[in-house]
Write an enzyme that holds these catalytic residues in place. Structure first.
Site, PDB file in Angstrom:
ATOM      1  N   ASP A   1      33.328  39.489 107.350  1.00  0.00           N
ATOM      2  CA  ASP A   1      33.622  40.851 107.312  1.00  0.00           C
ATOM      3  C   ASP A   1      33.006  41.455 106.271  1.00  0.00           C
ATOM      4  O   ASP A   1      32.049  41.505 105.819  1.00  0.00           O
ATOM      5  CB  ASP A   1      35.123  40.963 107.814  1.00  0.00           C
ATOM      6  CG  ASP A   1      35.500  42.414 108.196  1.00  0.00           C
ATOM      7  OD1 ASP A   1      35.266  42.697 109.415  1.00  0.00           O
ATOM      8  OD2 ASP A   1      36.040  43.201 107.578  1.00  0.00           O
ATOM      9  N   ARG A   2      33.959  42.300 105.586  1.00  0.00           N
ATOM     10  CA  ARG A   2      33.346  43.127 104.480  1.00  0.00           C
ATOM     11  C   ARG A   2      33.045  42.190 103.207  1.00  0.00           C
ATOM     12  O   ARG A   2      32.033  42.491 102.687  1.00  0.00           O
ATOM     13  CB  ARG A   2      34.687  43.899 103.956  1.00  0.00           C
ATOM     14  CG  ARG A   2      35.649  44.795 104.905  1.00  0.00           C
ATOM     15  CD  ARG A   2      34.700  45.821 105.410  1.00  0.00           C
ATOM     16  NE  ARG A   2      34.082  46.735 104.489  1.00  0.00           N
ATOM     17  CZ  ARG A   2      33.090  47.734 105.065  1.00  0.00           C
ATOM     18  NH1 ARG A   2      32.878  47.622 106.056  1.00  0.00           N
ATOM     19  NH2 ARG A   2      32.636  48.497 104.048  1.00  0.00           N
TER      20      ARG A   2
ATOM     21  N   HIS B   1      37.527  52.932 113.361  1.00  0.00           N
ATOM     22  CA  HIS B   1      37.828  52.755 112.004  1.00  0.00           C
ATOM     23  C   HIS B   1      36.624  53.129 110.904  1.00  0.00           C
ATOM     24  O   HIS B   1      36.591  53.664 109.780  1.00  0.00           O
ATOM     25  CB  HIS B   1      38.681  51.633 111.617  1.00  0.00           C
ATOM     26  CG  HIS B   1      37.723  50.425 111.703  1.00  0.00           C
ATOM     27  ND1 HIS B   1      37.127  50.010 112.936  1.00  0.00           N
ATOM     28  CD2 HIS B   1      37.335  49.428 110.788  1.00  0.00           C
ATOM     29  CE1 HIS B   1      36.346  48.957 112.864  1.00  0.00           C
ATOM     30  NE2 HIS B   1      36.519  48.548 111.402  1.00  0.00           N
TER      31      HIS B   1
ATOM     32  N   TYR C   1      34.695  51.344 102.601  1.00  0.00           N
ATOM     33  CA  TYR C   1      34.069  51.671 103.940  1.00  0.00           C
ATOM     34  C   TYR C   1      33.357  53.122 103.807  1.00  0.00           C
ATOM     35  O   TYR C   1      32.190  53.356 104.328  1.00  0.00           O
ATOM     36  CB  TYR C   1      35.491  52.045 105.142  1.00  0.00           C
ATOM     37  CG  TYR C   1      35.697  50.657 105.712  1.00  0.00           C
ATOM     38  CD1 TYR C   1      35.082  50.450 106.810  1.00  0.00           C
ATOM     39  CD2 TYR C   1      36.775  49.955 105.014  1.00  0.00           C
ATOM     40  CE1 TYR C   1      35.480  49.090 107.586  1.00  0.00           C
ATOM     41  CE2 TYR C   1      36.969  48.685 105.858  1.00  0.00           C
ATOM     42  CZ  TYR C   1      36.482  48.375 106.880  1.00  0.00           C
ATOM     43  OH  TYR C   1      36.803  47.121 107.539  1.00  0.00           O
TER      44      TYR C   1
ATOM     45  N   HIS D   1      38.242  37.634 115.763  1.00  0.00           N
ATOM     46  CA  HIS D   1      37.523  37.892 114.707  1.00  0.00           C
ATOM     47  C   HIS D   1      37.632  37.070 113.291  1.00  0.00           C
ATOM     48  O   HIS D   1      36.920  36.910 112.577  1.00  0.00           O
ATOM     49  CB  HIS D   1      37.728  39.154 114.223  1.00  0.00           C
ATOM     50  CG  HIS D   1      37.083  39.946 113.167  1.00  0.00           C
ATOM     51  ND1 HIS D   1      35.881  39.932 112.909  1.00  0.00           N
ATOM     52  CD2 HIS D   1      37.578  40.507 111.811  1.00  0.00           C
ATOM     53  CE1 HIS D   1      35.405  40.543 111.702  1.00  0.00           C
ATOM     54  NE2 HIS D   1      36.659  40.813 111.325  1.00  0.00           N
TER      55      HIS D   1
END
Length: 294
Positions: free
Chosen positions: A110-111, A155, A215, A275
């Site tokens: 992910d990030r 988001h 983000y 996820h």
């Protein structure tokens, strides 16, 4: 009495200075070639607890909390560069070097995968192998989201807004906001035990501004960096493994083809789980990483 925060059993914890005013919390265990594992949102290094234990049998495994997350420092957003993936990637290279590893394999979810992607592009002499779990490169992610299907990434759009509004909205109910993703992105709720879920929420509750800044950078400076690399012909030259949920077709794009445009030597596989694959499908995740490292 308050229970102690969860930790990776058998791992030593270090606080390592990686930039002016920024130190990272990192768990380190095992011996052998170095592998750095970067967590995703809304998590901490604890997401690697199953995978790290396996890899530590024959690797030095380094699991940091990213800048702005967990127990690592959370500098105030002084501009788009504070949480640019380029900056966060430099943190990772500095962390590994401080622990005695000028070359290392790198995996992110992910990030953390976006940080790993940028670190590998910017520091190809340091990153020997790259694994990215359940993410698309930033530029491709924004291009892929369109129409009603983009609602799954609401988001991303919320936290892309200028400073102020997203921080206030999320800060009004951080447990509700971050808990939403822990719930809806998980197919097997048992994969996130109560103490782990609580640790994630505790960490996010105190990190709203820095998470939003991370983000926000992905809607601006990170796109600029990806676009510049694409135009210059910069590609990932090390062996690359990508493990994703089987969601590409449902969203209307070929995830494997998008990755091949960045990585000539890529192995793209899918797994049936939610996820949080390192927690929901740790055996498959370990297999992907070990195949890459072999």
């Amino acid at each position: 009495m308050t229970s102690p925060a969860p930790a990776l059993p058998g791992f030593a914890y270090h606080r390592v200075r990686v930039a002016e005013g920024v130190s990272l919390n990192a768990a380190v265990g095992g011996t052998g070639p170095a592998v750095v594992l970067l967590h995703g949102f809304p998590q901490t290094h604890l997401m690697w607890r199953h995978v790290a234990a396996d890899l530590a049998a024959d690797h030095t495994v380094i699991c940091p909390d990213l800048r702005g997350y967990g127990a690592s420092d959370k500098p105030a957003e002084a501009g788009p560069g504070t949480y640019a993936k380029r900056t966060m990637g430099e943190d990772v290279v500095a962390l590994a070097a401080a622990l005695g590893h000028d070359r290392f394999a790198l995996a992110g979810h992910d990030r953390g995968a976006l940080v790993a992607f940028r670190a590998a592009l910017d520091h190809p002499a340091a990153v020997t192998h790259l694994a990215c779990l359940d993410v698309l490169p930033t530029l491709d992610m924004w291009d892929a989201l369109h129409g009603a299907s983009a609602a799954v990434g609401f988001h991303l759009y919320l936290m892309a807004q200028p400073p102020g509004l997203p921080e206030r909205m999320i800060g009004a109910d951080p447990d509700g906001f971050f808990g939403h993703f822990l719930d809806v992105w998980t197919k097997d709720p048992d994969a996130l035990p109560a103490e782990i879920r609580a640790a994630y929420l505790d960490a996010c509750r105190t990190a709203v501004p820095s998470i939003v800044a991370d983000y926000r950078a992905s809607a601006g400076i990170d796109v600029d960096h990806d676009r510049a690399d694409l135009a210059a012909g910069n590609r990932l030259r090390m062996p690359v493994a990508v493990l994703q949920q089987d969601w590409g077709a449902a969203l209307g794009y070929d995830a494997a083809a998008l990755w091949r445009a960045w990585a000539p030597d890529v192995r793209h596989t899918t797994v049936t789980c939610g996820h949080f694959m390192a927690e929901e499908a740790p055996a498959e995740t370990v297999k992907t990483l070990r195949n890459l490292l072999a």
